[in-house]
Design an enzyme around this catalytic site. Structure first.
Site, PDB file in Angstrom:
ATOM      1  N   TYR A 194      15.900   1.162 -18.788  1.00 17.28           N
ATOM      2  CA  TYR A 194      15.160   0.579 -17.667  1.00 17.28           C
ATOM      3  C   TYR A 194      15.829  -0.683 -17.141  1.00 17.28           C
ATOM      4  CZ  TYR A 194      13.152  -2.999 -20.760  1.00 17.28           C
ATOM      5  OH  TYR A 194      12.970  -4.061 -21.614  1.00 17.28           O
ATOM      6  N   GLY A 356     -27.379  18.521   2.056  1.00 13.77           N
ATOM      7  CA  GLY A 356     -26.485  19.563   2.568  1.00 13.77           C
ATOM      8  C   GLY A 356     -25.541  19.032   3.620  1.00 13.77           C
ATOM      9  N   GLU A 379      -0.739   3.910  -7.991  1.00 16.99           N
ATOM     10  CA  GLU A 379      -0.419   2.542  -8.436  1.00 16.99           C
ATOM     11  C   GLU A 379      -0.944   2.265  -9.844  1.00 16.99           C
ATOM     12  OE1 GLU A 379      -0.411  -0.778  -5.853  1.00 16.99           O
ATOM     13  OE2 GLU A 379      -0.261   0.460  -4.043  1.00 16.99           O
TER      14      GLU A 379
END
Length: 403
Positions: A194, A356, A379
């Site tokens: 990383y 409904g 995120e």
């Protein structure tokens, strides 16, 4: 008392000011955005949802109102506002349409903040006026194999004599179809893991950059979500964003702020759903009276409103702490986690109050319900927020009450 202790106390006092009592400037901004949302956005919500795109000219109108560069300094064409003001704008827009709230959120909390914190002076002078003027910036981090595990990315960057060459595929990139510039994350040194991840600026239209498949989504449909394809995309050395190998740091720190933005989006959505549910309950008659007169409906509306108020306090607190320079990572994760849950519950209850009619597209309830689901996913999923919260609390001996 040391100067550092005095500064800490001063920041704490600033953050402890009334969370919901807005300044004159904040009230003016909130009022202006609410009016814009009601008069300009609301009449177009259904058409934009069905067409899966923003109405022509809408982003330009957002820019005219100063909402595409809220924290951009005035000398660079922006509004010169605060992070909290950006949060207020996202909340107000999202009460009418979460898709419109999202484009303002990403533009400000992710992109503008990235340029302000990590861009060079030349990059800020070049791009911030354009962003404030309505050019959309797209944040290209996620890939098919690196969603929650964001740093498992396979997109690669290599140095060239003129700059860098990018190759890879990004997925689930918001507003990619409309973007004028992309903030792309790629690994320049895979052997470093990383720590090889680096950020780059790629302008739309650059050879080798293509917009791929557009996702057909459940909700926030007016905001495009697309694949971004990089095929030997050549960019100059000046398009390096931040330092080489520091892309992971940029992504982590900016996403911490972005979580507050998503909290604001979900807060606005919940408030909008409640507003519709309350109005409908007062208009809909059964057994000879408005359903709002039935205690069961009253209790439902009261519970929804109470959760929304708690969510608002969390969003505002996290944003105020960020502006005051106080620690906010834990609060941001808690906000994202909790407010996304509130939005989903309130939107669901809104559908039930509509009965409904809540299940058909002729009424607004079903769209709020569809839009709410993404809050627990993008995120940082809810589980990722819980991991962050636990890590923060267990690794720091100072309790939340002492912060």
């Amino acid at each position: 008392m040391s100067s550092s202790q005095a500064e800490s106390i001063s920041k704490s006092a600033a953050a402890r000011q009334s969370l919901t009592e807005l300044s004159e400037d904040e009230l003016l901004l909130q009022s202006s955005v609410r009016r814009f949302a009601a008069e300009v956005v609301a009449p177009q919500v259904r058409a934009m949802d069905e067409a899966q795109q923003f109405a022509p000219g809408l982003v330009a109108q957002l820019a005219e109102l100063g909402l595409m560069g809220i924290e951009v300094p005035e000398e660079l064409g922006g509004a010169g506002g605060s992070f909290f003001e950006a949060i207020l704008a996202v909340e107000a827009l999202s009460a009418v349409d979460a898709s419109v709230g999202l484009v303002v959120d990403i533009q400000n909390t992710l992109c503008v903040n990235s340029f302000r914190r990590w861009g060079t002076d030349a990059q800020r002078r070049q791009w911030l006026p354009k962003l404030a003027g309505g050019m959309i910036c797209s944040y290209a981090l996620s890939e098919a194999g690196s969603g929650s595990d964001a740093f498992a990315m396979e997109t690669r960057a290599v140095r060239t004599n003129a700059g860098y060459r990018l190759r890879g595929r990004k997925l689930w990139i918001s507003n990619a179809r409309e973007a004028g510039v992309f903030l792309v994350f790629a690994n320049l040194n895979p052997e470093a893991g990383y720590r090889g991840i680096t950020a780059f600026l790629v302008e739309a239209g650059t050879p080798g950059l293509a917009i791929g498949r557009k996702e057909d989504k459940l909700g926030i449909r007016a905001s495009s979500t697309c694949e971004v394809i990089l095929e030997d995309c050549e960019i100059p050395a000046t398009n390096l964003f931040g330092e080489e190998g520091k892309g992971y740091k940029i992504a982590i720190e900016v996403l911490n702020e972005g979580r507050i933005g998503i909290g604001a989006q979900m807060l606005g959505l919940a408030q909008g759903a409640w507003n519709h549910a309350a109005r409908y309950a007062q208009q809909r008659k059964q057994f000879g009276k408005a359903i709002a007169e039935f205690q069961a409906v009253q209790f439902s509306l009261a519970e929804m409103a109470t959760e929304i108020e708690a969510a608002r306090l969390m969003v505002y607190n996290a944003a105020r702490r960020k502006d005051a320079g106080l620690a906010f990572v834990t609060e941001a994760a808690m906000t994202k986690y909790f407010v996304s849950q509130v939005a989903e519950r309130v939107a669901s209850q809104c559908v039930e109050i509509f009965g409904g009619n809540g299940y058909v597209r002729d009424y607004p309830a079903e769209k709020y319900f569809r839009d709410a689901k993404i809050g627990k996913i993008y995120e940082g999923t809810s589980n990722m927020q819980l991991m962050t919260i636990a890590k923060q609390l267990l690794s720091h001996p100072v309790s939340l009450q002492e912060r």
